[in-house]
Write a protein that holds these residues in place. Structure first.
Motif, PDB file in Angstrom:
ATOM      1  N   ILE A  27      -8.324 -36.699  13.083  1.00 61.97           N
ATOM      2  CA  ILE A  27      -6.906 -36.435  13.272  1.00 61.97           C
ATOM      3  C   ILE A  27      -6.186 -37.759  13.479  1.00 61.97           C
ATOM      4  O   ILE A  27      -6.499 -38.496  14.416  1.00 61.97           O
ATOM      5  CB  ILE A  27      -6.656 -35.512  14.493  1.00 61.97           C
ATOM      6  CG1 ILE A  27      -7.424 -34.195  14.350  1.00 61.97           C
ATOM      7  CG2 ILE A  27      -5.168 -35.256  14.672  1.00 61.97           C
ATOM      8  CD1 ILE A  27      -7.379 -33.318  15.581  1.00 61.97           C
ATOM      9  N   GLY A  28      -5.252 -38.052  12.598  1.00 62.77           N
ATOM     10  CA  GLY A  28      -4.440 -39.247  12.767  1.00 62.77           C
ATOM     11  C   GLY A  28      -5.206 -40.548  12.774  1.00 62.77           C
ATOM     12  O   GLY A  28      -4.836 -41.489  13.460  1.00 62.77           O
ATOM     13  N   GLY A  29      -6.305 -40.615  12.042  1.00 60.74           N
ATOM     14  CA  GLY A  29      -7.060 -41.857  11.933  1.00 60.74           C
ATOM     15  C   GLY A  29      -8.149 -42.037  12.976  1.00 60.74           C
ATOM     16  O   GLY A  29      -8.731 -43.105  13.094  1.00 60.74           O
ATOM     17  N   ALA A  30      -8.440 -40.995  13.756  1.00 59.32           N
ATOM     18  CA  ALA A  30      -9.482 -41.096  14.773  1.00 59.32           C
ATOM     19  C   ALA A  30     -10.327 -39.830  14.793  1.00 59.32           C
ATOM     20  O   ALA A  30      -9.835 -38.736  14.516  1.00 59.32           O
ATOM     21  CB  ALA A  30      -8.844 -41.302  16.156  1.00 59.32           C
ATOM     22  N   TRP A  31     -11.604 -40.001  15.105  1.00 55.04           N
ATOM     23  CA  TRP A  31     -12.491 -38.854  15.273  1.00 55.04           C
ATOM     24  C   TRP A  31     -12.324 -38.355  16.695  1.00 55.04           C
ATOM     25  O   TRP A  31     -12.522 -39.108  17.653  1.00 55.04           O
ATOM     26  CB  TRP A  31     -13.944 -39.253  15.006  1.00 55.04           C
ATOM     27  CG  TRP A  31     -14.185 -39.588  13.577  1.00 55.04           C
ATOM     28  CD1 TRP A  31     -14.279 -40.836  13.028  1.00 55.04           C
ATOM     29  CD2 TRP A  31     -14.321 -38.668  12.490  1.00 55.04           C
ATOM     30  NE1 TRP A  31     -14.471 -40.737  11.672  1.00 55.04           N
ATOM     31  CE2 TRP A  31     -14.499 -39.417  11.317  1.00 55.04           C
ATOM     32  CE3 TRP A  31     -14.299 -37.279  12.397  1.00 55.04           C
ATOM     33  CZ2 TRP A  31     -14.672 -38.837  10.066  1.00 55.04           C
ATOM     34  CZ3 TRP A  31     -14.473 -36.696  11.151  1.00 55.04           C
ATOM     35  CH2 TRP A  31     -14.660 -37.476  10.009  1.00 55.04           C
ATOM     36  N   VAL A  32     -11.941 -37.101  16.864  1.00 49.66           N
ATOM     37  CA  VAL A  32     -11.646 -36.572  18.195  1.00 49.66           C
ATOM     38  C   VAL A  32     -12.441 -35.305  18.482  1.00 49.66           C
ATOM     39  O   VAL A  32     -12.793 -34.557  17.582  1.00 49.66           O
ATOM     40  CB  VAL A  32     -10.133 -36.287  18.380  1.00 49.66           C
ATOM     41  CG1 VAL A  32      -9.328 -37.552  18.253  1.00 49.66           C
ATOM     42  CG2 VAL A  32      -9.647 -35.248  17.389  1.00 49.66           C
ATOM     43  N   ALA A  33     -12.688 -35.099  19.772  1.00 47.65           N
ATOM     44  CA  ALA A  33     -13.336 -33.887  20.249  1.00 47.65           C
ATOM     45  C   ALA A  33     -12.278 -33.026  20.923  1.00 47.65           C
ATOM     46  O   ALA A  33     -11.170 -33.473  21.188  1.00 47.65           O
ATOM     47  CB  ALA A  33     -14.437 -34.248  21.240  1.00 47.65           C
ATOM     48  N   ALA A  34     -12.631 -31.809  21.200  1.00 46.97           N
ATOM     49  CA  ALA A  34     -11.726 -30.921  21.933  1.00 46.97           C
ATOM     50  C   ALA A  34     -11.691 -31.360  23.387  1.00 46.97           C
ATOM     51  O   ALA A  34     -12.718 -31.694  23.976  1.00 46.97           O
ATOM     52  CB  ALA A  34     -12.206 -29.480  21.825  1.00 46.97           C
TER      53      ALA A  34
END
Length: 93
Positions: free
Chosen positions: A21-28
């Motif tokens: 999301i938006g250039g970054a790997w994110v977790a919940a």
């Protein structure tokens, strides 16, 4: 065209079990996940975070700036190659 198995993709580190999301790997934020199954075999492929509005509104996950997206021509060429691969895959199945 080279076809890779799921095991090869996992071994190469290409399978990301997070959301980009938006250039970054994110977790919940709350750690929730949802399973991803292969619709053809009902086999579990992996898990991804179940994210919502909170994660997508964080400053670190907002839209990628143009300077980090790469030239439009390169992005268009990549999308074209992806479309060709999908088309070829559909023709061979």
């Amino acid at each position: 065209m080279t076809i890779y198995s799921l095991e090869q993709i996992k071994a190469a580190g290409w399978l990301k079990q997070s959301n980009y999301i938006g250039g970054a790997w994110v977790a919940a934020d709350d750690g929730r996940i949802i399973g991803v199954d292969d619709p053809a075999t009902a086999t579990r492929i992996g898990d991804i975070p179940w994210v919502g509005a909170t994660e997508t509104r964080q400053p670190s996950t907002r839209r990628t700036p143009p300077s980090k997206r790469g030239p439009a021509g390169e992005r268009a060429a990549l999308l074209g190659r992806m479309a060709d691969a999908l088309s070829l895959s559909r023709q061979t199945t």
